[in-house]
Design a protein around this motif. Structure first.
Motif, mmCIF file in Angstrom:
data_model
loop_
_atom_site.group_PDB
_atom_site.id
_atom_site.type_symbol
_atom_site.label_atom_id
_atom_site.label_comp_id
_atom_site.label_asym_id
_atom_site.label_seq_id
_atom_site.Cartn_x
_atom_site.Cartn_y
_atom_site.Cartn_z
ATOM 1 N N ASP A 9 40.482 39.887 45.352
ATOM 2 C CA ASP A 9 39.488 39.093 46.084
ATOM 3 C C ASP A 9 40.159 38.239 47.150
ATOM 4 O O ASP A 9 39.558 37.302 47.672
ATOM 5 C CB ASP A 9 38.651 38.237 45.134
ATOM 6 N N CYS A 48 43.509 44.961 40.993
ATOM 7 C CA CYS A 48 44.613 44.000 41.104
ATOM 8 C C CYS A 48 45.909 44.684 40.680
ATOM 9 O O CYS A 48 45.944 45.423 39.698
ATOM 10 C CB CYS A 48 44.345 42.799 40.201
ATOM 11 N N ARG A 88 40.971 33.400 32.244
ATOM 12 C CA ARG A 88 40.915 34.792 32.726
ATOM 13 C C ARG A 88 39.507 35.118 33.227
ATOM 14 O O ARG A 88 39.324 35.705 34.280
ATOM 15 C CB ARG A 88 41.313 35.767 31.626
ATOM 16 N N ARG A 89 38.523 34.702 32.464
ATOM 17 C CA ARG A 89 37.136 34.969 32.860
ATOM 18 C C ARG A 89 36.734 34.138 34.080
ATOM 19 O O ARG A 89 36.068 34.623 34.986
ATOM 20 C CB ARG A 89 36.208 34.671 31.693
ATOM 21 N N TRP A 90 37.161 32.880 34.102
ATOM 22 C CA TRP A 90 36.808 31.967 35.173
ATOM 23 C C TRP A 90 37.297 32.476 36.536
ATOM 24 O O TRP A 90 36.590 32.376 37.534
ATOM 25 C CB TRP A 90 37.401 30.600 34.866
ATOM 26 N N ALA A 143 38.497 35.737 36.973
ATOM 27 C CA ALA A 143 38.453 37.202 36.975
ATOM 28 C C ALA A 143 39.851 37.781 37.186
ATOM 29 O O ALA A 143 40.053 38.693 37.989
ATOM 30 C CB ALA A 143 37.470 37.721 38.023
ATOM 31 N N THR A 186 41.452 41.801 37.695
ATOM 32 C CA THR A 186 40.324 42.715 37.832
ATOM 33 C C THR A 186 40.373 43.377 39.207
ATOM 34 O O THR A 186 40.937 44.445 39.354
ATOM 35 C CB THR A 186 38.980 41.998 37.612
ATOM 36 N N ARG A 187 39.801 42.744 40.189
ATOM 37 C CA ARG A 187 39.748 43.287 41.552
ATOM 38 C C ARG A 187 40.351 42.297 42.524
ATOM 39 O O ARG A 187 40.270 41.090 42.330
ATOM 40 C CB ARG A 187 38.300 43.570 41.967
#
Length: 106
Positions: free
Chosen positions: A100, A24, A90-92, A94, A97-98
């Motif tokens: 999508d 990202c 943030r976790r929910w 992601a 990160t990458r």
């Protein structure tokens, strides 16, 4: 399979959208094109671009406001819970990160 066409507006200085699966870079295309699960669940009315999409003039990139300052967008969230909500969101989604965003830009 139907292809959905839409017009999104992105800041002229935003970085180009990375390839799907690449790191990202804060281009903002994903949040401008479609609300994420956090936005769909907690932010009304649903809209694109997401109203929590924040442009940083200093860093020349977009950030998720639901990750950086959730209490700013959720009036019912006590500011003392900002950090915990940020980690959860943030976790929910992601965040950072990458890529999508499976979209094609013209």
């Amino acid at each position: 399979m139907r292809i959905k066409e839409q017009t999104i507006t992105i800041h002229a200085a935003a970085p180009p959208k990375p390839e799907l699966g690449a790191a990202c870079n804060g281009c903002g295309v994903c949040c401008a094109a479609e609300p994420c699960p956090v936005s769909l669940t907690l932010l009304w009315p649903h809209q694109t671009p997401c109203r929590a999409l924040i442009w940083s003039e200093v860093e020349k990139r977009y950030f998720c406001g639901m990750v950086s300052a959730p209490a700013q967008f959720l009036s019912w969230l006590p500011t003392r819970l900002n950090r915990a909500a940020s980690r959860l969101f943030r976790r929910w989604i992601a965040a950072d990160t990458r890529c999508d965003a499976d979209v094609t830009l013209e």
